[in-house]
Design an enzyme around this catalytic site. Structure first.
Site, short mmCIF file in Angstrom:
data_model
loop_
_atom_site.label_atom_id
_atom_site.label_comp_id
_atom_site.label_asym_id
_atom_site.label_seq_id
_atom_site.Cartn_x
_atom_site.Cartn_y
_atom_site.Cartn_z
N ASP A 15 0.21 -1.26 -0.10
CA ASP A 15 0.15 -0.07 0.06
C ASP A 15 0.76 1.35 0.07
OD1 ASP A 15 -2.45 -1.58 -0.06
OD2 ASP A 15 -2.75 -1.32 2.27
N LYS B 108 -3.61 2.96 -2.39
CA LYS B 108 -4.85 3.20 -2.00
C LYS B 108 -4.90 4.48 -1.15
CE LYS B 108 -8.34 0.03 -2.60
NZ LYS B 108 -8.12 0.69 -3.60
N MET C 145 -8.86 8.65 9.72
CA MET C 145 -9.27 9.05 7.94
C MET C 145 -10.32 10.14 8.65
SD MET C 145 -9.75 5.83 5.73
CE MET C 145 -10.59 4.31 6.81
N1 SAH Z 1 -4.94 -0.63 8.93
C1 SAH Z 1 -4.64 0.75 8.89
C2 SAH Z 1 -5.40 1.62 8.55
C3 SAH Z 1 -5.95 1.93 7.60
S1 SAH Z 1 -6.85 3.25 6.92
C4 SAH Z 1 -3.93 0.38 10.73
O1 SAH Z 1 -4.43 -0.68 11.20
O2 SAH Z 1 -4.07 0.96 10.75
C5 SAH Z 1 -6.07 4.25 6.14
C6 SAH Z 1 -5.66 5.38 7.93
O3 SAH Z 1 -5.20 4.82 9.29
C7 SAH Z 1 -5.29 6.51 7.79
O4 SAH Z 1 -5.99 8.10 7.38
C8 SAH Z 1 -5.13 7.42 9.27
O5 SAH Z 1 -6.69 7.81 9.75
C9 SAH Z 1 -4.70 5.91 9.76
N2 SAH Z 1 -3.20 5.46 9.52
C10 SAH Z 1 -2.18 4.79 9.31
N3 SAH Z 1 -1.22 4.74 9.59
C11 SAH Z 1 -1.27 6.28 10.00
C12 SAH Z 1 -0.02 6.63 10.48
N4 SAH Z 1 0.97 6.61 10.73
N5 SAH Z 1 -0.20 7.89 11.43
C13 SAH Z 1 -1.17 8.61 11.80
N6 SAH Z 1 -2.56 7.68 11.17
C14 SAH Z 1 -2.17 6.63 10.68
#
Ligand code: SAH
Length: 256
Positions: free
Chosen positions: A36, A56, A169
């Site tokens: 991703d 994505k 998000m």
């Molecule tokens: N599977 C991922 C989430 C995917 S959706 C998880 O478990 O973290 C993508 C969203 O995750 C982003 O829009 C943000 O809200 C959050 N996100 C993912 N990585 C991040 C990071 N390093 N710092 C802050 N928010 C993060």
């Protein structure tokens, strides 16, 4: 032919030290890795096989989900060790469930390698314990961007629970979400925090109140990927005791 199971691997929030041992082993052993957008470059650097970026980003322009499924299926049937590398945990807002279904429908074995989800590890990076029992009996992980044709979370019902809200998000829709939470009766001065790019070299955060959340995001230019934390526990970010230990010097506390 002896087919390897396809591995759906959680890459955690960023820093490669937060990979699980199993995730690291799968990444290193993979013939092909479908990654991703959000995967930290330091994690991508661990890939020894072919690396395919199938981004994505925030529900915008992205590789078609069916194309990703087809690519995984083709590579797996060719006998390759396939790793599908997803940010955080593969089963938390990552469409991991849909990918498992597609692979199983194609008769392939799938292994899910859990990762640290950003909604827990992100707040923790700036000192927020999302379920501190002195403040709340629990936490809700919720999306601020349900996606085309999906129903909006019932923000009023979530507000009434008194649980910490961790919103994934959510930055692009913060004004709307904040208005709904205030209308549902949450206090204007309830602590709220935003953690952007947690556990990466670009990590930044701010602590504010629910009423000021949208302005704070705009003023501090806190952008996606980011988590919004709403609840008493958010106030603990100010202490920054863990941030000071774990974060590089440029990732200082920013109070908004
Ligand atoms: N599977 C991922 C989430 C995917 S959706 C998880 O478990 O973290 C993508 C969203 O995750 C982003 O829009 C943000 O809200 C959050 N996100 C993912 N990585 C991040 C990071 N390093 N710092 C802050 N928010 C993060």
């Amino acid at each position: 032919m002896n087919l390897h199971p396809v591995s759906l691997v959680g890459a955690g929030p960023g820093d490669p030290e937060l990979l699980t041992v199993r995730a690291l082993r799968r990444i290193e052993a993979a013939d092909v890795v479908l990654a991703d957008d959000l995967i930290d470059p330091r994690v991508l650097a661990l890939v020894k096989g072919r690396l395919l970026r199938v981004g994505k980003r925030g529900g915008c322009v992205s590789t078609d989900q069916h194309f990703i499924h087809a690519l995984m299926i083709r590579e797996a049937r060719a006998g390759h060790r396939v790793v599908r590398l997803k940010g955080g945990d593969p089963f938390v807002f990552g469409r991991g469930g849909e990918e498992v279904d597609a692979l199983r429908d194609a008769g392939l074995d799938v292994e899910v390698v859990s990762g640290l989800t950003s909604g827990i590890a992100g707040p923790a990076a700036v000192g927020i314990p999302v379920t501190d029992r002195r403040a709340t009996p629990g936490v809700i992980l919720v999306t601020g961007h349900p996606g085309e044709g999906r129903s909006e979370p019932d923000w009023a019902a979530l507000a009434r629970t008194g649980l910490t809200l961790v919103i994934y998000m959510g930055v692009a829709r913060a004004a709307d979400i904040t208005a709904r939470l205030l209308a549902a009766g949450l206090r204007a001065d309830l602590p709220a925090a935003v953690v952007s790019a947690a556990h990466t070299e670009r990590q930044r955060h701010a602590v504010t109140t629910l009423a000021r959340l949208p302005d704070c995001i705009a003023e501090q230019r806190l952008t996606s990927p980011a988590l919004i934390v709403v609840g008493e526990v958010a106030a603990q970010a100010d202490a920054a005791r863990l941030g000071a230990l774990a974060a590089p010097p440029e990732a200082q506390v920013m109070a908004g």
